[in-house]
Design an enzyme around this catalytic site. Structure first.
Site, mmCIF file in Angstrom:
data_model
loop_
_atom_site.group_PDB
_atom_site.id
_atom_site.type_symbol
_atom_site.label_atom_id
_atom_site.label_comp_id
_atom_site.label_asym_id
_atom_site.label_seq_id
_atom_site.Cartn_x
_atom_site.Cartn_y
_atom_site.Cartn_z
ATOM 1 C CD GLU A 193 -2.479 1.109 2.833
ATOM 2 O OE1 GLU A 193 -1.819 0.774 3.843
ATOM 3 O OE2 GLU A 193 -3.675 1.433 2.884
ATOM 4 C CG HIS B 44 2.723 3.313 3.983
ATOM 5 N ND1 HIS B 44 2.181 2.188 3.402
ATOM 6 C CD2 HIS B 44 2.315 3.274 5.279
ATOM 7 C CE1 HIS B 44 1.481 1.517 4.305
ATOM 8 N NE2 HIS B 44 1.548 2.151 5.457
ATOM 9 C CG ASP C 253 0.532 -1.096 6.584
ATOM 10 O OD1 ASP C 253 1.119 -0.159 7.142
ATOM 11 O OD2 ASP C 253 -0.592 -0.982 6.055
ATOM 12 C CG HIS D 229 -3.680 -2.849 5.853
ATOM 13 N ND1 HIS D 229 -3.469 -1.598 5.323
ATOM 14 C CD2 HIS D 229 -4.693 -3.395 5.127
ATOM 15 C CE1 HIS D 229 -4.327 -1.412 4.306
ATOM 16 N NE2 HIS D 229 -5.078 -2.477 4.181
ATOM 17 C CD GLU E 24 -7.318 0.309 5.377
ATOM 18 O OE1 GLU E 24 -6.367 -0.095 6.087
ATOM 19 O OE2 GLU E 24 -7.297 1.408 4.795
ATOM 20 C CG HIS F 216 -1.972 5.699 5.612
ATOM 21 N ND1 HIS F 216 -1.668 4.349 5.638
ATOM 22 C CD2 HIS F 216 -1.612 6.141 4.388
ATOM 23 C CE1 HIS F 216 -1.169 3.997 4.473
ATOM 24 N NE2 HIS F 216 -1.120 5.062 3.693
ATOM 25 C CD GLU G 176 1.849 3.231 8.994
ATOM 26 O OE1 GLU G 176 1.543 2.047 8.779
ATOM 27 O OE2 GLU G 176 1.499 4.167 8.247
HETATM 28 ZN ZN ZN Z 1 0.661 1.617 7.209
HETATM 29 MN MN MN Z 2 -2.166 0.193 5.889
#
Ligand code: ZN
Ligand code: MN
Length: 260
Positions: A33, A35, A44, A119, A121, A176, A181
């Site tokens: 994904e 970032h 992630d 993650h 989701e 996010h 992170e």
């Molecule tokens: Zn992430």
């Molecule tokens: Mn994620």
């Protein structure tokens, strides 16, 4: 006996013996994904894998290969599916993948399994997969399977959050590719952080109602939902410490492993 903790580095007899001796199996579920312009697509999955690797010895556990594709990125928590590099599974496939992994572990004789979700989701799909795997196990006469579902967000102390976000915590969805992170990546994978590429978008402001198609959602062009500025490798170290301790404590407790 070997000190290795990664399943991919074990032979099958080594793996078999350790599972037979009660070793917990540890599975990360990440994503591929976007970032932002400063963190890699594997963030992630990299973080989930590394946290489990660090927790494994204390648990006598084995880290399985991480599930490196996740559930579909949502605009309000990952920028959505429109970014190049975001590559996700239909929910039914993610649920099926996790369920298959759990079923395989049970067939190997494992009765203690921890899943770390990297993650946001993935959360409910993982919950569903665990539920189905428990049902599969019961149908095969296995009644002592314990699966602990871990999520890094639950590990972070209020004190550390307050220190990291003096202006107010935006919530884990908007975090996010942001301060948390980025701090963790700065600590664990400094070579993968493009510190000179931090986005300058302000914190995202979304409508309260989801809009479909998702291109109608106002996602910041960088894909970063909240500023990463203020990240710090030392925050990263403390976040990692808290998360590794959480993985160890919660797994020991769920698996009745004691504190030897
Ligand atoms: Zn992430
Ligand atoms: Mn994620």
């Amino acid at each position: 006996m070997t000190d290795r903790v990664l399943m991919q580095e074990l032979t099958w007899p080594e793996y078999e013996a350790r599972v037979a001796a009660g070793a917990p199996l540890l599975v990360g579920v990440g994503a591929t994904e976007q970032h932002g312009p400063h963190l890699p697509l594997g963030t992630d999955a990299l973080l989930a894998s590394e946290l489990l690797r660090r927790a494994a010895s204390a648990l006598g556990g084995i880290v399985l290969p991480t599930v490196t594709y996740g559930g579909k990125s949502q605009p309000k928590s990952g920028g959505g599916e429109t970014f190049p590099g975001t590559l996700s599974l239909d929910a039914v496939h993610l649920i099926g993948t996790i369920r298959d992994v759990l079923r395989g572990c049970v067939r190997h004789g494992a009765r203690r399994i921890a899943i770390l979700n990297g993650h946001l989701e993935n959360q409910w799909y993982t919950t569903e997969a665990i539920d189905l795997a428990l049902r599969d196990a019961r149908a095969e006469g296995v009644h002592d399977l314990v699966v602990v579902h871990l999520t890094g967000e639950d590990a972070i102390s209020e004190g550390l959050l307050a220190e990291m976000f003096p202006e107010g915590f935006p919530g884990f969805a908007l975090e996010h590719a942001a301060r948390i992170e980025t701090s963790m990546m700065a600590h664990l994978f400094p070579d993968l952080l493009r510190a000179d590429r931090l986005a300058r978008d302000p914190r995202a402001v979304f409508p309260r109602a989801e809009r479909h198609p998702h291109r109608l959602m106002p996602v910041p062009p960088s894909g970063v939902l909240s500023p990463a500025q203020g990240y710090d490798a030392d925050y990263g170290r403390r976040l990692v410490d808290e998360m590794v301790q959480y993985i160890i404590i919660e797994s020991r407790d769920a698996f009745s492993l004691g504190t030897a």
